[in-house]
Design a protein around this motif. Structure first.
Motif, mmCIF file in Angstrom:
data_model
loop_
_atom_site.group_PDB
_atom_site.id
_atom_site.type_symbol
_atom_site.label_atom_id
_atom_site.label_comp_id
_atom_site.label_asym_id
_atom_site.label_seq_id
_atom_site.Cartn_x
_atom_site.Cartn_y
_atom_site.Cartn_z
ATOM 1 N N SER A 76 0.829 -1.211 0.000
ATOM 2 C CA SER A 76 0.000 0.000 0.000
ATOM 3 C C SER A 76 0.865 1.263 0.000
ATOM 4 O O SER A 76 0.382 2.342 -0.301
ATOM 5 N N LEU A 77 2.151 1.119 0.340
ATOM 6 C CA LEU A 77 3.055 2.267 0.267
ATOM 7 C C LEU A 77 3.632 2.434 -1.141
ATOM 8 O O LEU A 77 4.431 3.331 -1.390
ATOM 9 N N GLY A 78 3.263 1.520 -2.031
ATOM 10 C CA GLY A 78 3.748 1.620 -3.403
ATOM 11 C C GLY A 78 4.973 0.783 -3.679
ATOM 12 O O GLY A 78 5.587 0.891 -4.736
ATOM 13 N N MET A 79 5.347 -0.077 -2.711
ATOM 14 C CA MET A 79 6.482 -0.958 -2.960
ATOM 15 C C MET A 79 6.025 -2.149 -3.794
ATOM 16 O O MET A 79 4.917 -2.645 -3.623
ATOM 17 N N ARG A 133 -6.570 -1.254 -4.415
ATOM 18 C CA ARG A 133 -6.369 -2.481 -5.179
ATOM 19 C C ARG A 133 -5.704 -3.581 -4.376
ATOM 20 O O ARG A 133 -4.973 -4.398 -4.907
ATOM 21 N N LEU A 134 -5.948 -3.567 -3.058
ATOM 22 C CA LEU A 134 -5.572 -4.744 -2.288
ATOM 23 C C LEU A 134 -6.573 -5.843 -2.609
ATOM 24 O O LEU A 134 -6.316 -7.023 -2.412
ATOM 25 N N ASN A 169 1.901 0.449 -8.609
ATOM 26 C CA ASN A 169 2.742 0.935 -7.511
ATOM 27 C C ASN A 169 2.756 2.459 -7.450
ATOM 28 O O ASN A 169 2.806 3.057 -6.396
ATOM 29 N N ARG A 170 2.694 3.086 -8.635
ATOM 30 C CA ARG A 170 2.623 4.557 -8.705
ATOM 31 C C ARG A 170 1.323 5.059 -8.109
ATOM 32 O O ARG A 170 1.309 6.010 -7.337
ATOM 33 N N LEU A 171 0.229 4.393 -8.500
ATOM 34 C CA LEU A 171 -1.076 4.811 -7.995
ATOM 35 C C LEU A 171 -1.147 4.664 -6.479
ATOM 36 O O LEU A 171 -1.649 5.535 -5.778
ATOM 37 N N ARG A 172 -0.618 3.538 -5.986
ATOM 38 C CA ARG A 172 -0.707 3.287 -4.547
ATOM 39 C C ARG A 172 0.078 4.319 -3.737
ATOM 40 O O ARG A 172 -0.260 4.600 -2.592
ATOM 41 N N GLN A 173 1.136 4.879 -4.335
ATOM 42 C CA GLN A 173 1.888 5.905 -3.610
ATOM 43 C C GLN A 173 1.015 7.122 -3.331
ATOM 44 O O GLN A 173 1.258 7.863 -2.396
ATOM 45 N N GLN A 174 0.000 7.300 -4.176
ATOM 46 C CA GLN A 174 -0.846 8.479 -4.000
ATOM 47 C C GLN A 174 -2.016 8.220 -3.058
ATOM 48 O O GLN A 174 -2.823 9.088 -2.811
ATOM 49 N N THR A 187 10.607 6.045 6.794
ATOM 50 C CA THR A 187 11.487 6.387 5.669
ATOM 51 C C THR A 187 11.655 5.258 4.660
ATOM 52 O O THR A 187 12.188 5.489 3.572
ATOM 53 N N LEU A 188 11.215 4.042 5.013
ATOM 54 C CA LEU A 188 11.479 2.897 4.125
ATOM 55 C C LEU A 188 10.989 3.128 2.694
ATOM 56 O O LEU A 188 11.761 3.021 1.730
ATOM 57 N N ALA A 189 9.712 3.458 2.558
ATOM 58 C CA ALA A 189 9.162 3.602 1.209
ATOM 59 C C ALA A 189 9.783 4.783 0.457
ATOM 60 O O ALA A 189 10.169 4.636 -0.707
ATOM 61 N N PRO A 190 9.919 5.964 1.090
ATOM 62 C CA PRO A 190 10.576 7.052 0.362
ATOM 63 C C PRO A 190 11.975 6.666 -0.123
ATOM 64 O O PRO A 190 12.361 6.995 -1.249
ATOM 65 N N LEU A 191 12.718 5.932 0.714
ATOM 66 C CA LEU A 191 14.066 5.525 0.319
ATOM 67 C C LEU A 191 14.034 4.517 -0.820
ATOM 68 O O LEU A 191 14.760 4.648 -1.801
ATOM 69 N N LYS A 192 13.186 3.497 -0.669
ATOM 70 C CA LYS A 192 13.236 2.380 -1.614
ATOM 71 C C LYS A 192 12.421 2.638 -2.869
ATOM 72 O O LYS A 192 12.751 2.167 -3.943
ATOM 73 N N VAL A 193 11.313 3.368 -2.718
ATOM 74 C CA VAL A 193 10.446 3.567 -3.875
ATOM 75 C C VAL A 193 10.814 4.851 -4.613
ATOM 76 O O VAL A 193 10.962 4.870 -5.822
ATOM 77 N N ARG A 194 10.981 5.914 -3.829
ATOM 78 C CA ARG A 194 11.313 7.196 -4.458
ATOM 79 C C ARG A 194 12.805 7.312 -4.725
ATOM 80 O O ARG A 194 13.234 8.105 -5.545
ATOM 81 N N GLY A 195 13.590 6.564 -3.949
ATOM 82 C CA GLY A 195 15.027 6.628 -4.127
ATOM 83 C C GLY A 195 15.630 7.952 -3.723
ATOM 84 O O GLY A 195 16.681 8.347 -4.217
#
Ligand SMILES: Nc1ncnc2c1ncn2[C@@H]1O[C@H](COP(=O)(O)OP(=O)(O)OP(=O)(O)O)[C@@H](O)[C@H]1O
Ligand SMILES: [Mg+2]
Lengths: 276, 243
Positions: free
Chosen positions: A179-182, B52-53, B76-81, B102-110
Motif C-alpha cells: 500500500s506504500l507503493g512498494m 487495489r488490495l 505501484n505509482r497509484l498506490r503511492q498516492q 522512511t522505508l518507502a521514500p528511500l526504496k520507492v522514491r530513491g
C-alpha cells in the motif's frame, strides 16, 4: 503469548498432580534425577579416558584428525552457504503465486526430503558420471559429490524452514508494504524476508547442524573425513576409544559454535525485545 | 472542486458472495468522507478496493480521473498516492519508528537518506512522536504505533488517505490521541476516507457521512442532516441502534 502458555501449563500441572507432587517436590525431584544422571555420565567418561584412551596413540593420530576436521569444515562451509542460499529460493518458490514454480519446488522438496541422503550421495557419485562417460573425472569426483549432495538435500530442508517462516509473517505486512507503493519483490526483500528469516532461524540452524553430522555419511565414498579416520585407525590398532574420543571432540568443535552463532543471530534479530 | 476518488458502479465478489453491489461514490478534494455501517456491510472491502488490495469484478475506480485497473497504469505509482492506515497498524517490527516512515521514500522514491530522515523526523514530530523515533514498534503503545503508521502513510505525500477502523484495536484511553492526529490532518486539508465506529468523530470532522448496508450505499448526507434527520429507514434503524 509465551506467558499465557507457561501460565496455563503450570496451572494444569499443579491441579493435575495435586496432593503428592507439588511444584517444590517436582523441582527437587528433577534436580536430583538430572544431577544423578550427569554424575553417571561424567564418571563413565573419566573411566573411559583413564582406562581406554591411549595417550601415545593419541599423539600419533591427532594430525590426521586435524586434517579430517579441516576437510569437514571446508565441506560444511561451502555446502552451508550454498544450501542456505538456494534454500531461501526454494522457500520463496514454495510461496510464489506461479503454479509452475510452486509445483516444481514442491516436487523438489518431496524428492530430496523423501529419499535418504545416502541414496542421493550414491546417485551423484555412481549415477551421474555414467550418464556422460568421460565428462567427469574418475579421480576427485568425491568432493564435488559431497558438496552437490549435501547442498541439494539441505536446500530442501532450509526451503521448508523458510516457507514456514514466510507463512508466519502476517498478511498485513505485505499489504502495508504494497500500500506504500512498494513492488512485490521489494516488499518481500525489505519487509517479509527479514521477518521470515528470524522466524526460520532456529529451524535453519538446526538443519545446518544436521548437515555437519551428515558429512559422516561421506565415509562411504572414501572421503577422508572423521569417520573414515576412525575406521582406518581402529582397523590398524583395534583401539576403538582413542579415535572415538577425537571424533566426538572434532564434531562438537563445529556444532557447538554453530549453535552459539544461531543464538547470537536470533538475539540480534530481537528488534527491541519484549522490553515493554 | 473536482472528484479526486471516484467509485463508479463497483461490483465485488468473494467467490459467490456479492460484497459490493454497484457502489457509486465520489470523494472530493479536501473532503473527509466518513463511511459507517453495520459489521459485514463491506466498508473495509470498499477501502481495500480503492487501494487495489482487492480486485473488483465490475465498474471502475478512478483516482484523479485515472482508472486503477487501467492496464497501462502503474499500480505501484497509484498506490503511492493513496495512503492506507490499518486497524492492526501493520508496522514493520524489524524497523524503528523512523525507519518505518522512511522505508518507502528511500526504496520507492530513491531519495537520499538525509532528506528521507529529515522528512521522517518532521512527520513523527507532527504526530507527536519526536521522542520515540528510534523505538521499535513493540516498544510503543498501540496509540503510538498507530500514529507512526499514519506518519508512514503520509511520508509518500498521498493525495488521499484511507483509514479503516484505525482506533478499534486501541484501549479506550488511547483512542483520543489518534483521532486528534486525524482531526489535524483534516484541518490541514487532507482528503480522507474514514471507516469508523467513532460517531462523535464522524459528526465533528466528517464533511459527509456514507451509510453502507449489505454491500450498498444506502444513504449519504452532511453529518448534521444525517445524524439529526436521516432520510432512509436503514439510516433511522442504524442510528437508533447506536443510542
Ligand atoms: N477475504 C475474504 N474472503 C471472503 N469473504 C470476505 C473476505 N473479506 C471479507 N469478506 C466478506 O465480505 C463482507 C464484507 O466484509 P467487510 O470486511 O468489508 O465488512 P466491514 O463492513 O468492514 O465489517 P466490519 O465492521 O466488521 O469491519 C463480509 O460478509 C465478509 O464476510
Ligand atoms: Mg472492516
Amino acid at each position: 503469548m509465551a506467558d499465557s502458555y507457561s501460565g496455563a501449563s503450570t496451572e494444569a500441572d499443579t491441579t493435575g498432580a495435586e496432593g503428592f507432587l507439588d511444584d517444590e517436590t517436582l523441582k527437587i525431584l528433577g534436580a536430583s534425577i538430572s544431577s544423578f544422571f550427569a554424575l553417571g555420565v561424567v564418571l563413565l567418561v573419566l573411566y573411559i579416558l583413564a582406562t581406554q584412551v591411549s595417550f601415545t596413540l593419541l599423539q600419533t593420530i591427532i594430525p590426521r584428525f586435524l586434517e579430517a576436521l579441516a576437510l569437514v569444515l571446508g565441506i560444511v562451509v561451502v555446502s552451508s552457504v550454498l544450501s542456505v542460499t538456494s534454500g531461501i529460493f526454494v522457500g520463496l518458490a514454495r510461496v510464489s503465486n506461479t503454479a509452475i514454480t510452486k509445483g516444481i519446488s514442491a516436487a523438489y522438496v518431496q524428492f530430496f526430503r523423501g529419499t535418504p541422503l545416502l541414496f542421493q550421495i550414491f546417485v551423484v557419485y555412481f549415477g551421474i558420471p555414467v550418464l556422460w562417460p568421460g565428462t567427469f573425472p574418475i579421480q576427485g569426483w568425491e568432493l564435488p559429490t559431497a558438496i552437490i549432495a549435501l547442498t541439494l538435500n539441505h536446500a530442501a530442508y532450509v526451503g521448508e524452514a523458510v516457507r514456514g517462516g514466510i507463512g508466519a509473517v502476517p498478511d498485513g505486512q505485505m499489504e502495508a508494504a504494497r500500500s506504500l507503493g512498494m513492488g512485490y519483490v521489494q516488499s518481500m526483500r525489505e519487509v517479509v524476508i527479514p521477518q521470515a528469516w528470524r522466524n526460520a532461524l532456529a529451524a535453519v540452524g538446526n538443519d545446518q547442524i544436521i548437515l555437519v553430522k551428515d558429512t559422516s555419511l561421506l565415509t562411504v565414498i572414501a572421503i577422508p573425513e572423521l569417520m573414515q579416520q576412525f575406521r582406518l585407525v581402529n582397523s590398524a590398532t583395534f583401539d576403538p576409544w582413542t579415535p572415538l574420543v577425537l571424533v566426538a571432540i572434532a564434531y562438537l568443535s563445529i556444532t557447538i559454535p554453530m549453535g552459539r552463532l544461531v543464538e547470537y543471530l536470533e538475539h540480534r534479530a530481537d528488534w527491541g525485545g519484549d522490553s515493554r | 472542486m473536482s472528484h479526486l476518488l471516484e467509485f463508479d458502479e463497483v461490483d465485488k465478489y468473494f467467490g459467490d458472495t456479492h460484497v459490493l453491489k454497484q457502489v457509486s461514490l465520489d470523494v472530493d478534494e479536501t473532503e473527509v468522507c466518513v463511511v459507517i455501517g453495520p459489521s459485514g456491510s463491506g466498508k473495509s472491502t470498499l477501502l481495500r478496493c480503492a487501494n487495489r488490495l482487492e480486485e473488483i469484478q465490475g465498474g471502475e475506480i478512478r483516482l484523479d480521473g485515472v482508472p486503477l485497473s487501467d492496464p497501462d497504469a502503474d499500480i505501484n505509482r497509484l498506490r503511492q498516492q493513496i495512503g492506507m492506515v490499518f486497524q492492526s497498524f501493520n508496522l514493520f517490527p524489524h524497523k524503528t519508528a523512523l525507519e518505518n516512515v522512511t522505508l518507502a521514500p528511500l526504496k520507492v522514491r530513491g531519495i537520499d537518506e538525509d532528506m528521507a530522515n529529515a522528512r521522517g523526523e518532521e512527520l513523527l514530530e507532527q504526530v507527536g512522536l519526536g521522542a520515540q523515533m528510534n523505538s521499535y514498534p513493540n516498544q510503543l503503545s498501540g496509540g503510538q504505533q498507530q500514529r507512526v503508521a499514519i506518519a508512514r502513510a503520509l511520508a509518500m505525500d498521498p493525495k488521499v488517505m484511507l483509514f479503516d477502523e484505525v482506533t478499534s484495536a486501541l484501549d479506550p484511553e488511547l483512542v483520543g490521541e489518534v483521532l486528534e492526529v486525524m482531526r489535524t490532518l483534516a484541518d490541514d486539508g487532507m482528503t480522507m476516507m474514514v471507516v469508523t465506529h467513532e460517531m462523535g468523530f464522524a459528526r465533528e470532522v466528517g464533511d459527509r457521512i456514507v451509510l453502507m448496508a449489505d454491500g450498498s450505499v444506502v444513504e449519504t448526507g452532511a453529518p448534521e442532516q444525517f445524524f439529526e434527520n436521516p432520510e432512509t429507514e436503514r439510516g433511522k434503524k442504524f442510528l437508533s441502534k447506536l443510542l
